[in-house]
Design an enzyme around this catalytic site. Structure first.
Site, mmCIF file in Angstrom:
data_model
loop_
_atom_site.group_PDB
_atom_site.id
_atom_site.type_symbol
_atom_site.label_atom_id
_atom_site.label_comp_id
_atom_site.label_asym_id
_atom_site.label_seq_id
_atom_site.Cartn_x
_atom_site.Cartn_y
_atom_site.Cartn_z
ATOM 1 N N SER A 80 0.836 33.822 108.046
ATOM 2 C CA SER A 80 2.099 34.446 108.443
ATOM 3 C C SER A 80 2.443 34.257 109.904
ATOM 4 O O SER A 80 3.614 34.224 110.271
ATOM 5 C CB SER A 80 2.056 35.943 108.132
ATOM 6 O OG SER A 80 1.013 36.568 108.854
ATOM 7 N N HIS A 130 3.101 42.314 113.217
ATOM 8 C CA HIS A 130 3.467 40.904 113.291
ATOM 9 C C HIS A 130 4.409 40.700 114.470
ATOM 10 O O HIS A 130 5.143 41.615 114.845
ATOM 11 C CB HIS A 130 4.140 40.454 111.991
ATOM 12 C CG HIS A 130 3.167 40.095 110.932
ATOM 13 N ND1 HIS A 130 2.344 41.001 110.339
ATOM 14 C CD2 HIS A 130 2.870 38.898 110.363
ATOM 15 C CE1 HIS A 130 1.576 40.408 109.450
ATOM 16 N NE2 HIS A 130 1.873 39.119 109.446
#
Length: 265
Positions: A45, A246
């Site tokens: 990711s 993230h």
């Protein structure tokens, strides 16, 4: 992590959660990289761009991730993106290696965070200080098993793309360690330090395996310094956000992209 490492913290994508090309400044193509360059982006990711807007529903790939930004800045038009949120080394071997061939010139990759269960370390740490230290100590002791997986993965990349220059990007540290911070944003200070201790050990293992393979390691920690969770200008989503922990679009544009460019030109 189903996006980088946080499988345990989130939901629809295999890592954390459900996750337009942000215009990069026009630059002259760097010598050696131009419209003829064959570039393949691989990994989890943090390479897919999970956390930035515009991610697809399958893997969270977005044109605001560092691979597309880097390709655009270097005039590269032949760009293959096989990244996927939640990927582990086995996924790279099974699903991403096929994107490579003898004509591939450049490869970038982040991988290892999900193999090392970084998300589980965060979750465990938030349950208490003692449990946190025990979990981090065990994870660091188990690091040779992770580096063995990296060695196998890097060898497969070299075999599939023997003429490519491969850039292995590390992970930024997730937390500012001393700042005051709400539990909705991050764990307590002790736990943040322990999680960062794990992040440093993971990056050391990745760097060692990359060097052994003859690949170029890109340290992402310096470019993100001062912009981790709990900073005044964080480039990360907080614990309670989706996707948690993230990078934001700024994290990819102002953190990862400069880190990669500092090595590639």
């Amino acid at each position: 992590m189903t996006s980088l490492f946080l499988r345990s913290l989130a939901a629809p994508l295999p890592l954390l959660a459900a996750v337009g090309l942000l215009s990069a400044p026009a630059h002259a193509a760097t010598p050696g990289y131009d419209s003829t360059t064959q570039y393949v982006a691989m990994g989890d990711s943090f390479s897919a761009g999970v956390g930035a807007p515009g991610g697809d529903t399958d893997c969270g790939r977005t044109a605001q991730g560092y691979p597309a930004l880097w390709a655009n800045a270097h005039g590269i038009t032949s760009f293959t993106d096989v990244t996927c949120g939640g990927a582990v080394t086995d996924d790279v071997l099974a699903n991403q290696i096929s994107g490579l061939n003898a004509e591939t010139d450049v490869v970038t990759i982040t991988i290892g965070g999900n193999d090392a269960a970084w998300g589980e370390q965060v979750t465990t740490c938030m349950s208490g200080d003692s449990a946190c230290t025990t979990s981090i100590n065990k994870a660091i002791a188990d690091m040779p098993a992770i580096t063995a997986k990296l060695d196998t993965t890097y060898a497969a990349i070299h075999q599939a793309a023997p003429n490519a220059t491969v850039y292995v990007l590390g992970y930024p540290l997730l937390f500012e360690e001393t700042a005051s911070c709400s539990v909705l944003i991050a764990p307590n200070q002790f736990q943040r330090k322990e999680i960062n201790r794990f992040g440093k050990a993971l990056n050391q293992g990745i760097a060692s395996s990359a060097s052994k393979a003859g690949f170029k390691y890109v340290d992402a920690q310096p470019s993100f310094a001062g912009h981790a969770v709990c900073s005044n200008q964080s480039w990360f989503h907080a614990i309670a956000d989706l996707p948690p922990l993230h990078p934001t679009a700024d994290g990819y544009k102002l953190g990862y992209l400069p880190a990669l460019t500092s090595v590639t030109g």
